[in-house]
Design an enzyme around this catalytic site. Structure first.
Site, short mmCIF file in Angstrom:
data_model
loop_
_atom_site.label_atom_id
_atom_site.label_comp_id
_atom_site.label_asym_id
_atom_site.label_seq_id
_atom_site.Cartn_x
_atom_site.Cartn_y
_atom_site.Cartn_z
N ALA A 1 0.95 -1.18 0.10
CA ALA A 1 0.06 0.14 -0.03
C ALA A 1 0.96 1.31 0.13
CB ALA A 1 -1.03 -0.07 1.28
N GLU A 2 1.92 1.26 0.78
CA GLU A 2 2.72 2.43 0.85
C GLU A 2 3.62 2.88 -0.38
OE1 GLU A 2 1.51 0.69 4.72
OE2 GLU A 2 2.97 0.03 3.09
N ASN B 1 2.54 1.70 -3.11
CA ASN B 1 1.73 2.21 -4.32
C ASN B 1 1.63 3.61 -4.21
OD1 ASN B 1 1.25 -0.56 -5.05
ND2 ASN B 1 -0.70 -0.67 -3.90
N ASP C 1 -5.50 2.99 -2.60
CA ASP C 1 -3.97 3.71 -2.73
C ASP C 1 -3.82 4.77 -3.58
OD1 ASP C 1 -3.28 1.92 -0.52
OD2 ASP C 1 -2.65 0.56 -2.15
#
Length: 315
Positions: A34-35, A37, A257
């Site tokens: 997620a991060e 992304n 995201d």
């Protein structure tokens, strides 16, 4: 730097055919996290983005670092270890349904990152720090990293963006709820979905979700409403921002995201609340057009063309 984020990124194996994984023999390799992304999407939108983690000193770790770095994201504070392996995950597809996801990340290299390993002066350079609720779920060590970064941000007046991103495969809601609400209280921007609002705040009404986060001390809330768009609110009030209809989405993973990146891009460009929501909706929608978590994120000119703000010349 414009935005700094941190967390675990994994090697993603995407099946080339549908059906149970026991019958699948071929996969495409990519990355998922997620991060990272968010960092990649922001970099494509023209911002200075940075990401850090701890990876295994293995081929998968080198692949992850190189893939993120190749997108223009600063990975210079990422650490490597010989003691743990990099994490992987597999997707499993059945027709047009959202894929099943299988993680192999327990006791991975990322879970051993410690607060003592943080580069405090580097963190202080960020305009915005983006945190997700996935990172504190992975280990006690990463939980301490999250709260140390929050402390640094508060002491240095750095804007904190928070996506609750609840993953019940990683922890149960009884454990997650108090920790995620603590993070929200320290955040300026919160980006929940309806289901996350219901789990954390006991309501599925987007206006109530926004108001309750504002009551916790957040300055700005954007509640994601999937294809319907989003509801954005601050102390002056709230408004709905219409989404973009995608008739045949290919893969919805990574859309949230993408929304976060588009929304933060609007913040960095000093746009209105509604315009921030429009950018978020646009990037999130475009993420669903292709397989993979981050492959569909657009460059800014592509985003404007998708949103109808600029003509696209095909040939």
């Amino acid at each position: 730097m414009d935005v700094l984020t941190f967390g675990e990124t994994m090697v993603l194996f995407n099946p080339q055919s549908n059906g149970p994984l026991r019958y699948v023999n071929s996969f495409n390799k990519s990355i998922a996290g997620a991060e990272s992304n968010v960092a990649i999407a922001l970099s494509r939108l023209g911002h200075e983005a940075a990401w850090f983690s701890k990876l295994g000193e293995d081929e998968f770790g080198k692949y992850i670092r190189n893939a993120i770095r190749s997108e223009g994201v600063d990975t210079s504070r990422t650490k490597f270890t010989n003691e743990k392996s990099s994490a992987i995950l597999f997707k499993e597809r059945f027709g047009g349904e959202n894929p099943n996801v299988y993680y192999y990340r327990q006791d991975s290299a990322a879970t051993t990152l410690t607060a003592e390993e943080l580069d405090l002066e580097y963190i202080k350079q960020a305009k915005i720090i983006h945190i997700t609720g996935i990172t504190p779920a992975l280990s006690d060590s990463l939980r301490k990293v999250v709260f140390e970064v929050l402390r640094i941000a508060r002491e240095n007046s750095i804007t904190i963006s928070f996506d609750p991103n609840i993953r019940l495969k990683l922890w149960d809601i009884e454990e997650a709820k108090p920790i995620l609400l603590d993070i929200a209280r320290s955040s300026d921007i919160v980006l929940p979905g309806i289901s996350e609002g219901e789990m954390l705040l006991g309501t599925s009404d987007e206006k109530e979700i926004a108001n309750k986060f504002l009551d916790l001390g957040c300055k700005l809330v954007a509640v994601k409403l999937s294809e319907k768009g989003c509801y954005v609110a601050n102390s002056s009030g709230g408004t709905y921002v219409k989404g973009y209809e995608i008739k045949n989405p290919v893969d919805t993973v990574g859309a949230g995201d993408g929304f976060a990146a588009g929304f933060l891009s609007g913040i960095l460009r000093n746009l209105s609340l509604e315009e921030c929501g429009q950018l978020g909706n646009g990037v999130g929608a475009m993420a669903t057009l292709v397989q993979g978590d981050m492959e569909g994120y657009p460059y800014f000119e592509q985003l404007l063309a998708f949103m109808g703000r600029r003509k696209s010349v095909d040939r």
